[in-house]
Design an enzyme around this catalytic site. Structure first.
Site, PDB file in Angstrom:
ATOM      1  N   MET A  84       0.932  -4.192  -1.678  1.00  0.00           N
ATOM      2  CA  MET A  84      -0.142  -4.255  -0.690  1.00  0.00           C
ATOM      3  C   MET A  84       0.159  -5.203   0.472  1.00  0.00           C
ATOM      4  O   MET A  84      -0.734  -5.878   0.963  1.00  0.00           O
ATOM      5  CB  MET A  84      -1.449  -4.658  -1.379  1.00  0.00           C
ATOM      6  CG  MET A  84      -1.910  -3.637  -2.380  1.00  0.00           C
ATOM      7  SD  MET A  84      -2.097  -2.002  -1.619  1.00  0.00           S
ATOM      8  CE  MET A  84      -3.042  -1.144  -2.855  1.00  0.00           C
ATOM      9  N   ARG A  85       1.406  -5.263   0.875  1.00  0.00           N
ATOM     10  CA  ARG A  85       1.716  -6.074   2.053  1.00  0.00           C
ATOM     11  C   ARG A  85       2.534  -5.221   3.015  1.00  0.00           C
ATOM     12  O   ARG A  85       3.425  -4.476   2.587  1.00  0.00           O
ATOM     13  CB  ARG A  85       2.500  -7.306   1.630  1.00  0.00           C
ATOM     14  CG  ARG A  85       2.637  -8.321   2.741  1.00  0.00           C
ATOM     15  CD  ARG A  85       3.349  -9.562   2.233  1.00  0.00           C
ATOM     16  NE  ARG A  85       3.927 -10.312   3.323  1.00  0.00           N
ATOM     17  CZ  ARG A  85       3.285 -11.241   4.030  1.00  0.00           C
ATOM     18  NH1 ARG A  85       2.038 -11.519   3.753  1.00  0.00           N
ATOM     19  NH2 ARG A  85       3.890 -11.889   5.008  1.00  0.00           N
ATOM     20  N   LEU A  87       5.300  -4.274   5.540  1.00  0.00           N
ATOM     21  CA  LEU A  87       6.679  -4.729   5.768  1.00  0.00           C
ATOM     22  C   LEU A  87       7.017  -4.600   7.249  1.00  0.00           C
ATOM     23  O   LEU A  87       6.515  -3.703   7.937  1.00  0.00           O
ATOM     24  CB  LEU A  87       7.639  -3.873   4.928  1.00  0.00           C
ATOM     25  CG  LEU A  87       7.447  -4.017   3.415  1.00  0.00           C
ATOM     26  CD1 LEU A  87       8.135  -2.884   2.665  1.00  0.00           C
ATOM     27  CD2 LEU A  87       7.947  -5.372   2.917  1.00  0.00           C
ATOM     28  N   HIS A 103       0.219   6.733  -1.985  1.00  0.00           N
ATOM     29  CA  HIS A 103      -1.083   6.394  -1.396  1.00  0.00           C
ATOM     30  C   HIS A 103      -2.156   7.317  -1.992  1.00  0.00           C
ATOM     31  O   HIS A 103      -1.930   8.519  -2.134  1.00  0.00           O
ATOM     32  CB  HIS A 103      -1.018   6.564   0.133  1.00  0.00           C
ATOM     33  CG  HIS A 103      -2.299   6.201   0.791  1.00  0.00           C
ATOM     34  ND1 HIS A 103      -2.691   4.893   0.981  1.00  0.00           N
ATOM     35  CD2 HIS A 103      -3.312   6.973   1.260  1.00  0.00           C
ATOM     36  CE1 HIS A 103      -3.886   4.880   1.550  1.00  0.00           C
ATOM     37  NE2 HIS A 103      -4.282   6.134   1.731  1.00  0.00           N
TER      38      HIS A 103
HETATM   39  C1  GAR Z   1      -2.549   3.118  -6.567  1.00  0.00           C
HETATM   40  O1  GAR Z   1      -3.720   3.864  -6.613  1.00  0.00           O
HETATM   41  C2  GAR Z   1      -1.805   3.373  -5.269  1.00  0.00           C
HETATM   42  O2  GAR Z   1      -1.941   4.693  -4.821  1.00  0.00           O
HETATM   43  C3  GAR Z   1      -2.499   2.414  -4.338  1.00  0.00           C
HETATM   44  O3  GAR Z   1      -2.708   1.261  -5.105  1.00  0.00           O
HETATM   45  C4  GAR Z   1      -2.842   1.614  -6.466  1.00  0.00           C
HETATM   46  C5  GAR Z   1      -1.857   0.801  -7.267  1.00  0.00           C
HETATM   47  O4  GAR Z   1      -2.071   0.986  -8.630  1.00  0.00           O
HETATM   48  N1  GAR Z   1      -1.691   2.159  -3.175  1.00  0.00           N
HETATM   49  C6  GAR Z   1      -2.186   2.020  -1.955  1.00  0.00           C
HETATM   50  O5  GAR Z   1      -3.373   2.067  -1.716  1.00  0.00           O
HETATM   51  C7  GAR Z   1      -1.148   1.781  -0.868  1.00  0.00           C
HETATM   52  N2  GAR Z   1      -1.710   1.993   0.425  1.00  0.00           N
HETATM   53  P1  GAR Z   1      -1.003   0.494  -9.688  1.00  0.00           P
HETATM   54  O6  GAR Z   1      -0.719  -0.983  -9.368  1.00  0.00           O
HETATM   55  O7  GAR Z   1      -1.705   0.644 -11.005  1.00  0.00           O
HETATM   56  O8  GAR Z   1       0.217   1.349  -9.563  1.00  0.00           O
END
Ligand code: GAR
Length: 196
Positions: A84-85, A87, A103
């Site tokens: 969540m950072r 780059l 995503h």
């Molecule tokens: C997942 O739902 C992924 O799609 C989302 O974070 C969650 C991570 O779950 N990613 C984003 O929103 C990126 N923009 P996890 O840590 O259990 O894999």
């Protein structure tokens, strides 16, 4: 690279364990949050990891520390599994077309940090997840694979997230195997997947 729960990281490791990712070698995990659950998963599967926190590092220092580790370990592909950072373009260009992200929406719909909530508030009847190459913009870059789910009456952010997550765990390992077996071709924004 992960920031939190790590369920996508675990899904990849599970598929590897089942023998479904013959061309994938999972070498290292980087987390940017000390409390990331993904660390525990790395421990369980004997994957080496580093915690590199953004706090106390400039953006350049933070990315350099990661890049140094990747260089030393000859890392070829970077998987953003709930990382969540954002780059920098410097980092992305070093690994151009070799960074994939997942995503929780059917991009280009609902980019950003609240994709599931946004889909519900918009009144979408379908959403899903997207695996894409990472480019310099947020939740942008050529789309490799998507999977969709239907939104039901009374759908909540939690119920939708859970439904989408099941699909994430299916397509992310699949894309990784395709990428590591050189089955994904990219020309500009166009993706071709060979099916043999
Ligand atoms: C997942 O739902 C992924 O799609 C989302 O974070 C969650 C991570 O779950 N990613 C984003 O929103 C990126 N923009 P996890 O840590 O259990 O894999």
């Amino acid at each position: 690279m992960a920031s939190g729960r790590g369920s996508n990281f675990q899904a990849i490791l599970k598929e590897k364990q089942k023998g479904n990712l013959p061309d994938v070698e999972i070498s290292h995990l980087i987390v940017n949050k000390r409390k990331a659950q993904a660390i525990k998963i790395a421990g369980k599967y004997n994957i080496p990891y580093n915690i590199i926190e953004s706090k106390g590092n400039t953006r350049t220092e933070f990315e350099k520390k990661i890049l140094d580790i990747f260089k030393e370990k000859n890392i070829e592909i970077i998987v953003l599994a709930g990382f969540m950072r954002i780059l920098t373009s410097n980092f992305i260009n070093i690994y151009k077309n070799r960074i994939i992200n997942i995503h929780p929406s059917l991009l280009p719909a609902f980019p950003g940090a609240h994709a599931q909530r946004d889909a519900i508030e918009f009144g979408a009847t379908k959403s899903g997840c997207t695996v894409h190459f990472v480019d310099e913009d947020v939740d942008s870059g050529p789309i490799i694979m998507q999977a969709s789910v239907n939104l039901e009456k009374g759908e909540t952010e939690n119920s939708l997230s859970a439904k989408i997550l099941v699909k994430e765990h299916q397509i992310f390992p699949k894309v990784l195997q395709l990428l590591c077996s050189n089955k994904i071709e990219i020309n500009d924004q166009n993706i071709k997947i060979s099916s043999d």
